[in-house]
Scaffold this active site. Structure first.
Site, PDB file in Angstrom:
ATOM      1  N   GLU A   1      -1.220  -3.241   2.833  1.00  0.00           N
ATOM      2  CA  GLU A   1      -1.187  -2.255   1.742  1.00  0.00           C
ATOM      3  C   GLU A   1      -1.435  -0.824   2.221  1.00  0.00           C
ATOM      4  O   GLU A   1      -0.932   0.134   1.636  1.00  0.00           O
ATOM      5  CB  GLU A   1      -2.206  -2.610   0.660  1.00  0.00           C
ATOM      6  CG  GLU A   1      -1.826  -3.820  -0.186  1.00  0.00           C
ATOM      7  CD  GLU A   1      -2.337  -5.128   0.385  1.00  0.00           C
ATOM      8  OE1 GLU A   1      -2.793  -5.138   1.549  1.00  0.00           O
ATOM      9  OE2 GLU A   1      -2.283  -6.144  -0.332  1.00  0.00           O
TER      10      GLU A   1
ATOM     11  N   GLN B   1     -10.874 -11.627  -6.767  1.00  0.00           N
ATOM     12  CA  GLN B   1     -10.128 -10.423  -6.399  1.00  0.00           C
ATOM     13  C   GLN B   1     -10.370  -9.254  -7.366  1.00  0.00           C
ATOM     14  O   GLN B   1      -9.474  -8.475  -7.660  1.00  0.00           O
ATOM     15  CB  GLN B   1      -8.627 -10.704  -6.252  1.00  0.00           C
ATOM     16  CG  GLN B   1      -8.344 -11.618  -5.043  1.00  0.00           C
ATOM     17  CD  GLN B   1      -6.885 -11.665  -4.635  1.00  0.00           C
ATOM     18  OE1 GLN B   1      -6.003 -11.521  -5.466  1.00  0.00           O
ATOM     19  NE2 GLN B   1      -6.648 -11.887  -3.353  1.00  0.00           N
TER      20      GLN B   1
ATOM     21  N   LYS C   1      -4.113  -7.528 -15.570  1.00  0.00           N
ATOM     22  CA  LYS C   1      -2.992  -8.469 -15.608  1.00  0.00           C
ATOM     23  C   LYS C   1      -2.586  -8.841 -17.032  1.00  0.00           C
ATOM     24  O   LYS C   1      -1.397  -9.005 -17.329  1.00  0.00           O
ATOM     25  CB  LYS C   1      -3.374  -9.733 -14.823  1.00  0.00           C
ATOM     26  CG  LYS C   1      -2.193 -10.674 -14.624  1.00  0.00           C
ATOM     27  CD  LYS C   1      -2.552 -11.842 -13.723  1.00  0.00           C
ATOM     28  CE  LYS C   1      -1.318 -12.695 -13.454  1.00  0.00           C
ATOM     29  NZ  LYS C   1      -1.631 -13.859 -12.616  1.00  0.00           N
TER      30      LYS C   1
ATOM     31  N   MET D   1      -8.402  11.705  22.809  1.00  0.00           N
ATOM     32  CA  MET D   1      -9.193  12.809  22.265  1.00  0.00           C
ATOM     33  C   MET D   1     -10.686  12.492  22.359  1.00  0.00           C
ATOM     34  O   MET D   1     -11.500  13.368  22.634  1.00  0.00           O
ATOM     35  CB  MET D   1      -8.784  13.090  20.817  1.00  0.00           C
ATOM     36  CG  MET D   1      -9.324  14.399  20.274  1.00  0.00           C
ATOM     37  SD  MET D   1      -8.809  15.831  21.247  1.00  0.00           S
ATOM     38  CE  MET D   1      -7.335  16.339  20.360  1.00  0.00           C
TER      39      MET D   1
END
Lengths: 568, 163
Positions: free
Chosen positions: A50, A113, A162, A478
């Site tokens: 994601e 979730q 949902k 770096m």
């Protein structure tokens, strides 16, 4: 006719003319994915994580100026999106991120979730919405796109439970939306603009400092016009590169921590500074106290009032859209009889040319090991300066910014504010979708590329002909550079051990892989890679492990305390 | 310097946390914060007491204005204003304290709103500094409990914060 909440979401995206949605399915967004299955007005791009979905949508927005759209599920899908959202927020990129949420009755019950997406994203979004009624979906979506794209742009999260996407309602998309609490100022204050013009015409040592606002505000044309008619030197911030053409003689290079000597010295020594869509970031002006050791009058144009006098007190603030303000300035100058002080300007340029003559970006061109700077120079030549260049974060990012001369806005795509390693590859994906036939180069390091390496799979699925330019020095460069300078060479955890065989890795996804080990092979390999117009090419350049990024203004120092390579 | 900032904001879930989150994320002080709906049910009015240099206060005002849910912001210290806070104090009211507490309450123009065998509950309104002064005037050992609402403020005369 009543349609489902999920279909309403899709219809809203159609109304907004969305062409790509970058996303990843999951339980809480199954209804939305089912509605996507039966539509073909936008293309859904299935990423492999994601975070990459949000980065790709972000890059799409950077390259096109349109609002990028990402779609993720609840819980881990939502939390994986956070880095992407924060990255876009720091660079003011217009995004709408739709996240699924557990069903309304389950909210707050630690459901499977479940995560408080509104709470988690609050500090890193321009605004967010939890949709609790199906009747609110359409107006919320309209507001989300409006807020994301206007004023100082930014990401907006729309969290949809949902059960809401399963319910039925009539769909009507509002034509316009008005928010009594949100009315971005477009036009600058005319009195302030006149005052600024007068100061600019009176300046003896003027300087234009233009940032990402010029790129995001599509004000490049107006900036070129005003700079060239006045003959002032121009510097761009990291985010502003391409806002003013880098090959123009008035361009003095990027400024800041790894900016050019001429840009930083001119910034420090100017008497009138015109800041346009820039925010005096700590990486740009270094130590603010040191910055004020010299007196100068500062004009600051920005669409966000809170950017003005935040780190640096300014004399003439102008709140407004940079394009609108610069247009008004150009119109005033059209009617102006006075011209800038030619004598003073000439003396100023003589001084600047003296700094420029120090050639602060020089490096050893006779090295037997590939110098990373050389790769970027050749990349610029081979792509005729016309590629989109995305980068990750670290030394390679600075070299790309210093050595690729961007002549057009929206060509340099990088994470400036948040400094997010791992953006490079998903950024290249977003850009390639935005402009399928364009040359897209992802300049990266072996540390950064491994942070979103899984997207090689997405690139395979969608046949994206991206060219990865991996400047592989086997170090988190770096970090190593800072450890060398400030931690007495104690290279704590900055060596990148156990690297994969990148050629084989690329080949395992069906891509072309190349190892380039000698300076003499750099140009030929780049030419060969860019001639493979329909192939993804992963170029692994073995570069000098000890090369450092110069010039450098050490943390906490002032701009004129800049260190050049030759001085070490 | 202490500032009292009045905010009109959308009366929506989460609006309070946006303001509170802004203050903590940017390391601004909050001395007190009060919020309640107004006569217009779609709007809430918040009063924040904060402190900081002029630059910090300027940034606070700008950052508040930037929040999408915030409709209007007013720094009451920019003009003349009235500040009031309500405090409830439960004090010991036994032996010599019983008369002493009644007397102190009268001096500060408070009201005793609950009487029990061993305690009084005193209601007192005024500026924050008046409430502080009352607490200082009491024998610390006599104070059983205090609860303060935090300051509310309103501009004087024609200074009106309204849509």
């Amino acid at each position: 006719m009543e349609i489902s909440g999920a279909e309403i979401v899709i219809r809203c995206l159609h109304e907004e003319n969305v062409k790509f949605v970058f996303g990843y399915p999951g339980g809480a967004v199954l209804n939305i994915y089912d509605a996507i299955f039966t539509q073909d007005k936008f293309k859904h791009i299935l990423v492999r994580h994601e975070q990459a979905a949000v980065h790709a949508a972000d890059a799409y927005a950077r390259a096109t100026g349109d609002v990028g759209v990402a779609l993720v599920t609840s819980g881990p899908g939502a939390t994986n999106a956070i880095t992407g959202i924060a990255t876009a927020y720091m660079d003011s990129i217009p995004l709408v991120v739709i996240s699924g949420q557990v069903p309304t009755p389950a909210i707050g019950l630690d459901a499977f979730q479940e995560v408080d997406m509104i709470g988690i994203t609050r500090p890193c979004v321009k605004h967010n919405f939890l949709v609790k009624d199906i009747k609110d979906i359409a107006t919320t979506m309209k507001k989300a796109f409006f807020i994301a794209a206007t004023g100082r742009p930014g990401p907006v999260v729309v969290d949809i439970p949902k059960d809401i996407t399963a319910q039925l309602a009539n769909f009507e998309y509002p034509k316009s939306v008005e928010l009594r609490s949100y009315t971005p100022i477009l036009k600058g204050h005319s009195g302030q603009i006149k005052k600024a013009i007068k100061l600019m015409l009176d300046a003896k040592r003027p300087m234009i400092y233009a940032g990402g606002g010029v790129v995001l505000g599509d004000a490049s044309g107006e900036l070129i016009k005003i700079a060239q008619r006045l003959g002032f030197p121009v510097t761009n911030t990291l985010m502003g590169l391409g806002g003013y053409p880098a090959t123009d003689k008035q361009f003095v290079g990027m400024l800041g921590m790894h900016g050019t000597l001429e840009a930083n010295m001119a910034m420090q020594d100017c008497d009138v500074l015109v800041a346009i869509g820039a925010r005096f970031d700590d990486r740009v002006i270094g130590n603010p106290e040191h910055f004020f050791n010299k007196n100068r009058t500062i004009i600051h144009i920005d669409v966000d009032p809170s950017s003005i006098s935040k780190r640096v007190k300014v004399d003439v603030p102008i709140v407004g859209h940079v394009q609108s303000v610069l247009t008004e300035m150009n119109e005033l100058l059209d009617a102006e009889t006075r011209a800038p002080d030619a004598v003073a300007l000439k003396a100023w340029w003589t001084q600047i040319e003296e700094w420029r003559g120090r050639n602060c970006l020089s490096y050893n061109r006779n090295s037997e090991i590939i110098k990373p700077q050389y790769v970027i120079e050749k990349l610029w030549e081979v792509t005729k300066g016309d590629a989109y260049v995305t980068s990750d974060v670290g030394q390679h990012q600075m070299w790309a910014a210093q050595y690729y001369k961007f002549d057009k806005p929206r060509r340099w795509i990088n994470s400036g504010g948040l400094g997010t390693m791992g953006v490079g590859l998903p950024y290249a994906m977003g850009v390639q979708f935005a402009d399928p036939t364009a040359q897209v180069a992802c300049v990266t390091g072996e540390g950064s590329i491994q942070m979103n390496i899984q997207e090689l799979s997405t690139c395979k699925q969608f046949h994206l002909p991206i060219k990865v330019i991996l400047l592989n020095n086997r170090y988190l460069g770096m970090v190593r550079q800072w450890q060398q300078f400030f931690y007495e060479n104690r290279y704590s955890e900055s060596y990148m051990d156990s690297l994969p065989d990148f050629v084989k890795l690329a080949e395992s996804y069906g891509h072309v892989g190349m190892n380039i080990e000698k300076p003499g092979d750099v140009e030929g390999a780049l030419t060969e890679a860019f001639n493979l117009k329909d192939r993804f090419v992963f170029m692994n350049f073995l570069t000098d492990q000890n090369e450092n990024v110069f010039p450098m203004v050490p943390n906490g120092k002032g701009l004129s305390e800049i260190i050049l390579a030759e001085e070490l | 310097m202490k500032h009292i900032i009045s905010i009109l904001m959308e009366n929506e879930a989460g609006a309070l946390s946006r303001v509170a989150g802004l203050f903590s994320a940017r390391a601004y002080n909050i001395e007190s914060l009060t919020v309640a709906p107004t006569e217009d049910a779609t709007l809430s009015r918040m009063t924040i007491v904060t402190s900081g240099s002029d630059e910090v206060i300027e940034q606070i005002i700008k950052q508040l204005n930037k929040l999408i849910d915030v409709v209007k912001v007013l720094d009451l210290n920019d003009g003349r204003f009235i500040e009031r806070e309500l405090m409830l104090v439960k004090v010991k009211a036994t032996g010599p304290f019983r008369d002493e507490m009644k007397r102190m309450c009268d001096i500060f123009r408070g009201r005793i709103i609950d009487v029990a065998d061993g305690s009084y509950t005193i209601e007192l309104t005024g500026s924050g500094s008046k409430l502080d002064a009352f607490l200082e005037a009491l024998d610390n050992a006599a104070i059983l409990e205090t609860v303060r609402t935090g300051a509310s403020g309103i501009g004087r005369g024609d200074r009106i914060l309204k849509l």
